[in-house]
Design an enzyme around this catalytic site. Sequence first.
Site, PDB file in Angstrom:
ATOM      1  N   LYS A 103       7.703   9.988 -18.931  1.00 33.53           N
ATOM      2  CA  LYS A 103       7.560   8.664 -20.095  1.00 33.53           C
ATOM      3  C   LYS A 103       8.272   9.168 -21.376  1.00 33.53           C
ATOM      4  O   LYS A 103       8.772   8.362 -21.993  1.00 33.53           O
ATOM      5  CB  LYS A 103       6.070   8.276 -20.203  1.00 33.53           C
ATOM      6  CG  LYS A 103       5.603   8.018 -19.003  1.00 33.53           C
ATOM      7  CD  LYS A 103       5.503   6.511 -18.754  1.00 33.53           C
ATOM      8  CE  LYS A 103       5.077   5.886 -17.346  1.00 33.53           C
ATOM      9  NZ  LYS A 103       4.560   4.609 -16.965  1.00 33.53           N
ATOM     10  N   LYS A 121       6.064   0.236  -9.805  1.00 32.46           N
ATOM     11  CA  LYS A 121       5.966  -1.130 -10.454  1.00 32.46           C
ATOM     12  C   LYS A 121       7.024  -1.513 -11.565  1.00 32.46           C
ATOM     13  O   LYS A 121       7.537  -2.601 -11.587  1.00 32.46           O
ATOM     14  CB  LYS A 121       4.602  -1.349 -11.066  1.00 32.46           C
ATOM     15  CG  LYS A 121       3.409  -1.622 -10.116  1.00 32.46           C
ATOM     16  CD  LYS A 121       2.161  -1.962 -11.019  1.00 32.46           C
ATOM     17  CE  LYS A 121       0.983  -1.282 -10.811  1.00 32.46           C
ATOM     18  NZ  LYS A 121       0.720  -0.114 -11.677  1.00 32.46           N
ATOM     19  N   LYS A 123       9.781   7.864  -6.504  1.00 32.96           N
ATOM     20  CA  LYS A 123       8.623   7.216  -6.002  1.00 32.96           C
ATOM     21  C   LYS A 123       8.846   5.539  -6.354  1.00 32.96           C
ATOM     22  O   LYS A 123       9.430   5.580  -7.445  1.00 32.96           O
ATOM     23  CB  LYS A 123       7.511   7.636  -6.345  1.00 32.96           C
ATOM     24  CG  LYS A 123       7.041   7.255  -7.942  1.00 32.96           C
ATOM     25  CD  LYS A 123       5.544   7.332  -7.972  1.00 32.96           C
ATOM     26  CE  LYS A 123       5.112   6.749  -9.423  1.00 32.96           C
ATOM     27  NZ  LYS A 123       4.067   6.006  -9.377  1.00 32.96           N
TER      28      LYS A 123
HETATM   29  N1  AQP Z   1       4.928   5.030  -4.422  1.00 35.49           N
HETATM   30  C1  AQP Z   1       3.766   5.574  -4.564  1.00 35.49           C
HETATM   31  N2  AQP Z   1       3.203   5.942  -3.276  1.00 35.49           N
HETATM   32  C2  AQP Z   1       2.023   6.030  -3.169  1.00 35.49           C
HETATM   33  N3  AQP Z   1       1.078   5.699  -3.861  1.00 35.49           N
HETATM   34  C3  AQP Z   1       1.421   5.287  -5.094  1.00 35.49           C
HETATM   35  N4  AQP Z   1       0.887   4.868  -6.164  1.00 35.49           N
HETATM   36  C4  AQP Z   1       1.668   4.445  -7.279  1.00 35.49           C
HETATM   37  N5  AQP Z   1       2.866   4.607  -6.494  1.00 35.49           N
HETATM   38  C5  AQP Z   1       2.688   5.181  -5.330  1.00 35.49           C
HETATM   39  C6  AQP Z   1      -0.731   4.960  -6.573  1.00 35.49           C
HETATM   40  O1  AQP Z   1      -1.027   3.838  -7.007  1.00 35.49           O
HETATM   41  C7  AQP Z   1      -2.253   3.785  -7.810  1.00 35.49           C
HETATM   42  C8  AQP Z   1      -1.971   3.073  -8.871  1.00 35.49           C
HETATM   43  O2  AQP Z   1      -0.966   3.406  -9.832  1.00 35.49           O
HETATM   44  P1  AQP Z   1      -0.979   3.147 -11.305  1.00 35.49           P
HETATM   45  O3  AQP Z   1      -1.090   1.651 -11.353  1.00 35.49           O
HETATM   46  O4  AQP Z   1      -1.916   3.961 -12.112  1.00 35.49           O
HETATM   47  O5  AQP Z   1       0.304   3.592 -11.720  1.00 35.49           O
HETATM   48  P2  AQP Z   1       1.399   4.544 -11.208  1.00 35.49           P
HETATM   49  O6  AQP Z   1       0.797   5.596 -10.708  1.00 35.49           O
HETATM   50  O7  AQP Z   1       2.151   4.971 -12.422  1.00 35.49           O
HETATM   51  O8  AQP Z   1       1.945   3.438 -10.407  1.00 35.49           O
HETATM   52  P3  AQP Z   1       3.431   2.662 -10.474  1.00 35.49           P
HETATM   53  O9  AQP Z   1       3.368   1.710  -9.246  1.00 35.49           O
HETATM   54  O10 AQP Z   1       4.527   3.776 -10.557  1.00 35.49           O
HETATM   55  O11 AQP Z   1       3.293   2.034 -11.935  1.00 35.49           O
HETATM   56  P4  AQP Z   1       4.018   2.058 -13.151  1.00 35.49           P
HETATM   57  O12 AQP Z   1       5.609   1.738 -12.480  1.00 35.49           O
HETATM   58  O13 AQP Z   1       3.651   0.905 -14.132  1.00 35.49           O
HETATM   59  O14 AQP Z   1       3.960   3.522 -13.796  1.00 35.49           O
HETATM   60  C9  AQP Z   1      -2.331   5.273  -7.774  1.00 35.49           C
HETATM   61  O15 AQP Z   1      -3.562   5.873  -7.242  1.00 35.49           O
HETATM   62  C10 AQP Z   1      -0.993   5.798  -7.486  1.00 35.49           C
HETATM   63  O16 AQP Z   1      -1.192   7.128  -7.144  1.00 35.49           O
END
Ligand code: AQP
Length: 325
Positions: free
Chosen positions: A110, A195, A192
């Site tokens: 980030k 979102k 990975k």
């Molecule tokens: N690609 C992934 N595979 C498996 N698990 C995943 N998680 C996220 N991406 C994957 C799991 O989803 C939960 C929610 O995550 P979060 O909303 O706290 O944010 P994050 O981990 O940063 O997920 P994103 O989708 O990548 O969101 P953004 O783009 O907003 O940062 C967690 O349990 C995470 O491990």
Amino acid sequence: MKIFSGIQPTGQIHIGNYLGALKQWVELQEKNECIFCIVDLHAIASPYDPKKLQDLILEKAIAYMAAGVDPAKSIVFVQSEVKEHTELAWLLNTVTPVGDLSRMTQYKEKAKKFEKNLNAGLLNYPVLMAADILLYKTEMVPVGEDQLQHVELTRTIAKKFNLRFGETFKIPEAHLPKIGAKIMSLQKPEKKMSKSDSPESFIGLFDEPEIIREKISRAVTDAGKSIKYNPKLKPGISNLLAIYSVFSGLQIKEVEKKFHGKGYADLKKQLAALLVLKLETFRRKRKELLQREVYVKEILKQGAKRAEVIAQSTMQDVKKKMGLI
Ligand code: AQP
């Protein structure tokens, strides 16, 4: 066992979030005391639109329930509605080494992304996450692989606090699924699925059939023709095989066998069909819940009340131990 986990309300929930987090939650809620949170205070550390935040929060509550989280079995609430999260986060800041925070992979990523506009919230994010978890004397945190490092830091913070002020927190364990702990981007399979990436890089949990077919058909594949699981040499195909495996319930080896001698196009076609079928219930339940906004809001209100009782009791204990009361 006491369980806590959460998802940020920004963006659309994708199959990575489902396999890494939500699917485990639904299974674990049967035999455990579960608390599932919509972590809006984490989301505001990255650029967002305040006018849209409430809608996104409601959307996530609906997503949790459509995916199978049952408010009769689990507490579901919004983080900012229980003020003890921020209160405990400040107290935990005082036992958290800055060096540990600046070494977190998510922070480093980030920091690069928001180089010109880096706020302290992004550095302190794991302290708030530790507060979320420790506030409920959590023993297990079901998350995807990307959050493992933050749970490790939570353990360090809990140990430091217990050592300094006396036994207060349980030391929580992360709980990762065997397959699906890290689903990769459809467009950049070495990264990975996220979102915050472009929509074609992920399959939304509620994507309509034609969108699913289009996104899978455009998924990046690898050189060669063989359908073999090898994340280093064939990241694209391996990701598609892993997704097929978790949604079909077949072992990766069995999926490889099923597609032996077939082409990438066959795998994509059948994977799209499988996803259309498996996500159908979620789409239907979501549509139903979208008509029941008042009910969903009431669930969140009741959830916050129940969470608050536990949170306040922990805070009393923490403040006593720290000499604040
Ligand atoms: N690609 C992934 N595979 C498996 N698990 C995943 N998680 C996220 N991406 C994957 C799991 O989803 C939960 C929610 O995550 P979060 O909303 O706290 O944010 P994050 O981990 O940063 O997920 P994103 O989708 O990548 O969101 P953004 O783009 O907003 O940062 C967690 O349990 C995470 O491990």
